[in-house]
Design an enzyme around this catalytic site. Structure first.
Site, mmCIF file in Angstrom:
data_model
loop_
_atom_site.group_PDB
_atom_site.id
_atom_site.type_symbol
_atom_site.label_atom_id
_atom_site.label_comp_id
_atom_site.label_asym_id
_atom_site.label_seq_id
_atom_site.Cartn_x
_atom_site.Cartn_y
_atom_site.Cartn_z
ATOM 1 N N ASP A 148 -11.442 48.917 15.170
ATOM 2 C CA ASP A 148 -11.566 50.263 15.709
ATOM 3 C C ASP A 148 -12.919 50.856 15.310
ATOM 4 O O ASP A 148 -13.326 50.797 14.141
ATOM 5 C CB ASP A 148 -10.435 51.136 15.172
ATOM 6 N N ASP A 166 -20.335 54.388 23.137
ATOM 7 C CA ASP A 166 -20.091 54.040 24.537
ATOM 8 C C ASP A 166 -18.720 53.382 24.684
ATOM 9 O O ASP A 166 -18.557 52.408 25.415
ATOM 10 C CB ASP A 166 -21.201 53.099 25.040
#
Length: 298
Positions: A148, A166
């Site tokens: 993550d 992004d």
């Protein structure tokens, strides 16, 4: 996903864009389609040799890559996000959150071979597809981490010169990557002279747009928002410290990056065209917090 309060005109524009996307997929050859732990992944190729990554058939293009050509940047936002190189002209350490097909880290590694570049993506399926179909390759200077993005940033021990945010799902940025607590961790992971460059949806297709801007404003010392030409995306450039951000200075620096790296697109022109004067505190938004995301899937 189109918010219920957007105008009919904006809704029609998004619907038309999705229709074009579906028509384009129908004309392309599907190289791969399968499930990952987080996404339904599709890889297609057109007659120009451009390969596209999507997370579902009705979703937007996540990446477009021309194999063997790291300088080819098909998507407008991916060109505009590189204006961060005008803020930090000699980056030694960079972080990219969200791999996609590897367009951005591959280009950065090509032009900054001595810089250390970390790439983070939560989805092992995306990493596998990037390596198998998009020519993404790692080495001792370009490393990929399957985890993550927020956890990686919170645990970072060495600061970065540039952090590119992004990370998108099929329709939006994961909510836990929009909160004040997350952005505070991003700010901590930057060098004092560093910059974060974030790709977000603009107000026409993002119900949280004003709150995202407000949250960045409340967290960082300086903020510039760039419109991406012919796109619904916008790019946020945020710095930890309050600095005098001058349009003409950044345009000149961006033009110098274009010359030095022999880029095929003029970063100075993109910056000048997309420039919006630093906005006042966004009163239409509120600060997003982790409490807002309680109980949501990450």
């Amino acid at each position: 996903m189109i918010p219920s309060k957007v105008s009919r005109q904006a809704a029609f524009a998004v619907a038309a864009a999705l229709s074009c996307c579906l028509a384009a997929i129908a004309e392309e050859r599907i190289l791969y389609e399968g499930e990952s732990p987080f996404s339904h992944i599709i890889v297609s190729e057109d007659d120009r040799g451009l390969r596209t990554l999507l997370f579902d058939r009705s979703g937007v293009r996540q990446s477009v890559v021309k194999l063997g050509d790291p300088d080819h940047i098909e998507l407008a936002y991916a060109r505009s996000i590189l204006v961060a190189l005008a803020v930090c002209e000699r980056p030694e350490r960079m972080l990219v959150v969200g791999l996609g097909g590897g367009t951005l880290p591959t280009l950065l590694h090509h032009h900054y071979p001595h810089a250390a570049i970390d790439v983070v993506d939560i989805d092992p399926g995306v990493v596998e597809v990037a390596e198998r179909f998009f020519g993404f390759r790692t080495d001792h200077r370009l490393r990929v981490h399957v985890c993550d993005g927020r956890q990686f940033i919170e645990e970072a021990r060495q600061p970065y010169d540039i952090i590119f945010l992004d990370a998108f799902g099929s329709s939006s940025i994961p909510r836990h990557l929009t909160t004040r607590e997350f952005l505070q961790a991003v700010r901590k992971a930057l060098r004092p002279t560093g910059v974060v460059a974030a790709n977000i949806w603009g107000p026409g297709s993002n119900s949280l747009y004003h709150s995202m801007i407000r949250t960045y404003q409340e967290t960082f010392g300086s903020l510039v928002v760039l419109r991406v030409p012919a796109s619904t995306n916008e790019i946020i450039l945020a710095q930890p410290r309050r600095v005098d951000v001058r349009r003409e200075v950044l345009v000149r620096r961006a033009a110098a990056v274009t010359r030095d790296k022999s880029l095929r697109y003029e970063l100075g022109e993109l910056l000048a065209a997309g420039w919006q004067d630093p906005p006042p505190l966004n009163q239409r938004g509120r600060v997003l917090t982790d409490a807002d995301t309680a109980g949501e899937d990450q």
